[in-house]
Design a protein around this motif. Structure first.
Motif, short mmCIF file in Angstrom:
data_model
loop_
_atom_site.label_atom_id
_atom_site.label_comp_id
_atom_site.label_asym_id
_atom_site.label_seq_id
_atom_site.Cartn_x
_atom_site.Cartn_y
_atom_site.Cartn_z
N LYS A 302 -0.89 -43.45 -40.12
CA LYS A 302 -0.09 -44.13 -39.11
C LYS A 302 -0.11 -43.44 -37.75
CE LYS A 302 4.48 -43.91 -38.93
NZ LYS A 302 4.78 -43.61 -37.50
N GLU A 303 0.05 -42.12 -37.73
CA GLU A 303 0.18 -41.41 -36.46
C GLU A 303 -1.09 -41.51 -35.61
OE1 GLU A 303 1.29 -40.27 -39.35
OE2 GLU A 303 3.45 -40.26 -38.91
N ILE A 304 -2.24 -41.25 -36.22
CA ILE A 304 -3.48 -41.30 -35.45
C ILE A 304 -3.80 -42.72 -35.01
CG2 ILE A 304 -4.94 -41.43 -37.52
CD1 ILE A 304 -5.79 -39.78 -34.13
N TYR A 305 -3.49 -43.71 -35.85
CA TYR A 305 -3.75 -45.09 -35.47
C TYR A 305 -2.82 -45.53 -34.34
CZ TYR A 305 -7.10 -45.88 -39.24
OH TYR A 305 -8.21 -45.84 -40.05
N GLY A 306 -1.59 -45.00 -34.34
CA GLY A 306 -0.69 -45.28 -33.23
C GLY A 306 -1.27 -44.80 -31.91
N ASP A 307 -1.86 -43.61 -31.92
CA ASP A 307 -2.47 -43.07 -30.71
C ASP A 307 -3.66 -43.91 -30.28
OD1 ASP A 307 -2.57 -40.58 -28.84
OD2 ASP A 307 -4.64 -40.83 -29.52
N ILE A 308 -4.46 -44.37 -31.23
CA ILE A 308 -5.62 -45.21 -30.90
C ILE A 308 -5.18 -46.52 -30.27
CG2 ILE A 308 -7.49 -46.58 -31.93
CD1 ILE A 308 -7.83 -44.30 -33.99
N ILE A 309 -4.14 -47.12 -30.82
CA ILE A 309 -3.64 -48.40 -30.27
C ILE A 309 -3.16 -48.21 -28.84
CG2 ILE A 309 -1.86 -50.17 -30.49
CD1 ILE A 309 -2.05 -49.70 -33.57
N ARG A 310 -2.39 -47.15 -28.62
CA ARG A 310 -1.89 -46.89 -27.25
C ARG A 310 -3.05 -46.65 -26.30
NH1 ARG A 310 2.58 -44.45 -30.08
NH2 ARG A 310 1.31 -42.59 -30.47
N TYR A 311 -4.06 -45.91 -26.74
CA TYR A 311 -5.18 -45.58 -25.86
C TYR A 311 -6.02 -46.82 -25.52
CZ TYR A 311 -8.98 -42.82 -23.86
OH TYR A 311 -9.90 -42.27 -22.99
N LEU A 312 -6.18 -47.70 -26.50
CA LEU A 312 -6.99 -48.89 -26.27
C LEU A 312 -6.22 -50.04 -25.61
CD1 LEU A 312 -9.15 -49.23 -29.53
CD2 LEU A 312 -9.97 -48.68 -27.23
N MET A 313 -4.91 -49.92 -25.51
CA MET A 313 -4.11 -51.05 -25.03
C MET A 313 -4.58 -51.61 -23.69
SD MET A 313 -1.67 -52.98 -26.13
CE MET A 313 -0.63 -52.07 -27.28
N PRO A 314 -4.90 -50.77 -22.68
CA PRO A 314 -5.41 -51.34 -21.42
C PRO A 314 -6.70 -52.12 -21.60
CG PRO A 314 -4.69 -49.07 -21.10
CD PRO A 314 -4.69 -49.32 -22.58
N GLU A 315 -7.58 -51.64 -22.46
CA GLU A 315 -8.84 -52.33 -22.72
C GLU A 315 -8.61 -53.65 -23.46
OE1 GLU A 315 -12.32 -50.87 -21.96
OE2 GLU A 315 -10.74 -50.35 -20.52
N ILE A 316 -7.63 -53.65 -24.37
CA ILE A 316 -7.30 -54.88 -25.10
C ILE A 316 -6.73 -55.92 -24.16
CG2 ILE A 316 -5.78 -55.85 -26.88
CD1 ILE A 316 -6.03 -53.09 -28.32
N LYS A 317 -5.81 -55.51 -23.30
CA LYS A 317 -5.19 -56.44 -22.34
C LYS A 317 -6.22 -56.99 -21.35
CE LYS A 317 -0.52 -54.51 -22.51
NZ LYS A 317 0.54 -53.77 -21.77
N ALA A 318 -7.23 -56.19 -21.06
CA ALA A 318 -8.27 -56.62 -20.13
C ALA A 318 -9.35 -57.45 -20.81
CB ALA A 318 -8.89 -55.40 -19.45
N GLY A 319 -9.26 -57.63 -22.13
CA GLY A 319 -10.24 -58.42 -22.86
C GLY A 319 -11.53 -57.68 -23.18
N ARG A 320 -11.52 -56.36 -23.00
CA ARG A 320 -12.73 -55.58 -23.27
C ARG A 320 -12.73 -54.96 -24.68
NH1 ARG A 320 -11.63 -54.15 -17.78
NH2 ARG A 320 -10.49 -52.29 -18.48
N ALA A 321 -11.61 -55.08 -25.38
CA ALA A 321 -11.51 -54.59 -26.75
C ALA A 321 -10.66 -55.55 -27.55
CB ALA A 321 -10.93 -53.18 -26.79
N MET A 322 -10.92 -55.62 -28.84
CA MET A 322 -10.12 -56.40 -29.78
C MET A 322 -9.87 -55.52 -30.99
SD MET A 322 -9.92 -58.46 -32.70
CE MET A 322 -11.33 -59.45 -33.17
N LEU A 323 -8.66 -55.57 -31.53
CA LEU A 323 -8.30 -54.65 -32.60
C LEU A 323 -7.76 -55.39 -33.80
CD1 LEU A 323 -6.64 -51.23 -32.09
CD2 LEU A 323 -5.68 -52.77 -33.81
N MET A 324 -8.24 -55.00 -34.98
CA MET A 324 -7.73 -55.51 -36.26
C MET A 324 -7.21 -54.33 -37.06
SD MET A 324 -10.98 -58.01 -37.04
CE MET A 324 -12.15 -56.88 -36.26
#
Length: 494
Positions: A302-324
């Motif tokens: 959980k902890e490391i995945y939380g950090d990954i989600i936070r780090y990728l959030m700008p890329e996800i919002k910009a449509g450059r990343a998608m996360l499952m």
């Protein structure tokens, strides 16, 4: 001969034999001794694995006669897939073996020691799984526990031949649930406990599909045919490398060990070229990079995945990343992430406890590059059903670009991989092997090393494309055909 006293010609010290007997007696006091009992079975469908033809064997409390397996005189071909829940890895390997068996004309029967809760075997496995899950979670939260206890236990403690000696005595208690299995029925095991039980029960066509790339005596079941996924693992097991700190051991006997390649689902293997080409096409068109994050059976990431989600959030919002994110059967992991990252509640789309929804979503990923209707944003999966919890990850793999995982059983799957920190020292060698054959990264043990690799996947197509080309080359070399070979070996004399 007592299988716990001599292992591949190596005589165990009297102190080790006494320790094994003590361990057996401890479990008997705690869970009882039902070796004079007979358990009859019945087969139930597994809707989630219907496409693989899996039939789940459970104890039939009302039966007075043995279960009647498929009639071989009519050309029907039953095969037992032995497993336990100990994390998700052994279930996933079992699914791969069942998938290969189905593609080769066999009917796979799911034989899960953990599920037989009315028997001593089920009670023992349940207790062991709870200990393993607790240790896995603690190892991620406490560096001291991980360094002093968990890493040494998983890399050296389970490695010793003395550990196998104790396990063999415990496995003698598993035999009553094997009563209905014909002695010559093909039996493939994705964990050593059901394999040891099968050998003690007198089954003759038993294959022990060893999961890890780090040789450990934990996985030995003399009397079965052992298979491994890599040549380095083959050499380590053949020599029983490091399995006695003080003595040179006699090696495994000739013919008792085979290197088969990776244990992979038929559906993944046959689609490797197409799926890799779609990944490269998506990078060429600068589609969003699709990350698949999967929580293991212990729920320890959980902890490391939380950090990954936070780090990728700008890329996800910009449509450059998608996360499952597949949380498996750990809804508490998702709830914890919501507390840590409140905006997930507004952004993420949840696919909870409806397997068909998850399956349809996985199918929607398999569209040509540049498809503007392809899924975007963050999608979260949870299933309380153990089969769905594990299998959803397999379904999502084909349409993902990067699988983010600890270097466990998933280290061997034919999809580009970003490896986060291991859970147990034995897992390190999965990442090493994957990096060597070019279908995954090295193990990224820190948050910064994970972020560094995410930047590479986001900004440059070269690493992902190279992994895809390596996966295609590996398939041509037979690397991913291990599950088929395990089934072939189990059915040679059937």
């Amino acid at each position: 001969m007592d299988k716990s006293s001599v292992i591949f010609g190596n005589q165990m010290p009297a102190s080790v034999i006494r320790k094994g007997l003590k361990s057996q007696k401890k479990f008997i006091r705690k869970f009882g001794d039902d070796r004079n009992s007979e358990y009859h079975l019945k087969a139930e469908p597994v809707p989630v694995l219907e496409s693989l033809g899996v039939k789940n064997l459970v104890i039939d409390e009302n039966a007075s006669t043995p279960y009647n397996f498929e009639d071989r005189s009519k050309g029907e071909k039953p095969l037992i897939v032995g497993n336990i829940r100990m994390g998700f890895g052994h279930y996933r390997i079992s699914i791969a073996l069942a998938s290969a068996a189905r593609s080769m004309g066999y009917t796979p029967y799911w034989f899960d020691l953990h599920s037989f809760q009315g028997a001593t075997a089920g009670k023992i496995i349940k207790s062991q799984n709870e200990l393993y899950s607790l240790g896995s979670r603690l190892s991620q939260k406490s560096k001291l526990f991980n360094k002093i206890i968990w890493e040494p236990m998983n890399s050296e403690g389970f490695r010793q031949l003395s550990y196998n000696s104790s396990d063999q005595k415990v496995a003698e208690l598993f035999t009553p649930v094997y009563t209905d299995l014909p002695k010559d029925i093909p039996f493939v095991g994705a964990h050593v406990y059901p394999v040891q039980g099968a050998v003690h029960a007198g089954l003759t066509n038993v294959v022990n599909a060893i999961p890890d790339n780090w040789p450990m005596a934990l996985h030995l079941a003399e009397g079965s045919l052992h298979t491994v996924q890599t040549e380095s693992s083959y050499l380590g097991y053949k020599a029983l490398r490091g399995m006695d700190k003080d003595n040179i051991l006699k090696p495994m006997t000739d013919g008792s060990l085979k290197c088969t390649g990776h244990y992979i689902d038929h559906e993944l293997v046959v689609n490797i070229e197409n799926d890799c080409q779609l990944r490269m096409d998506r990078r060429a068109k600068r589609d969003a990079v699709r990350y698949l994050l999967t929580i293991g059976g212990a729920g320890a990431q959980k902890e490391i995945y939380g950090d990954i989600i936070r780090y990728l959030m700008p890329e996800i919002k910009a449509g450059r990343a998608m996360l499952m994110l597949n949380t498996g059967d750990h809804k508490n992991v998702w709830e914890g992430l919501l507390k840590d990252i409140p905006e997930l509640k507004e952004i993420a789309v949840t696919h909870f406890d409806v397997f068909e929804d998850a399956k349809n979503f996985a199918d929607s990923l398999l569209t040509p590059a540049g498809d503007t209707s392809a899924p975007k944003g963050i999608h979260v999966f949870y299933n309380k059903d153990i089969f769905a919890a594990v299998y959803v990850t397999n379904l999502l793999m084909r349409g993902s670009d990067v699988l983010v995982t600890k270097p466990s059983e998933l280290a061997f799957y034919p999809v580009p991989k970003l490896f986060i920190r291991r859970v147990g020292g034995h897992e390190a060698w999965g990442a090493i092997h994957s990096a060597e054959i070019g279908d995954g990264t090295y193990e990224c043990e820190t948050k910064n090393s994970v972020r560094e690799m995410l930047d590479q996947f986001q900004k440059e197509p070269e690493i992902l494309n190279r992994m895809c080309m390596n996966i295609i080359k590996n398939k041509a070399a037979g690397v991913y055909y291990g599950a088929y070979e395990v089934i072939r070996l189990a059915t040679l004399h059937f």
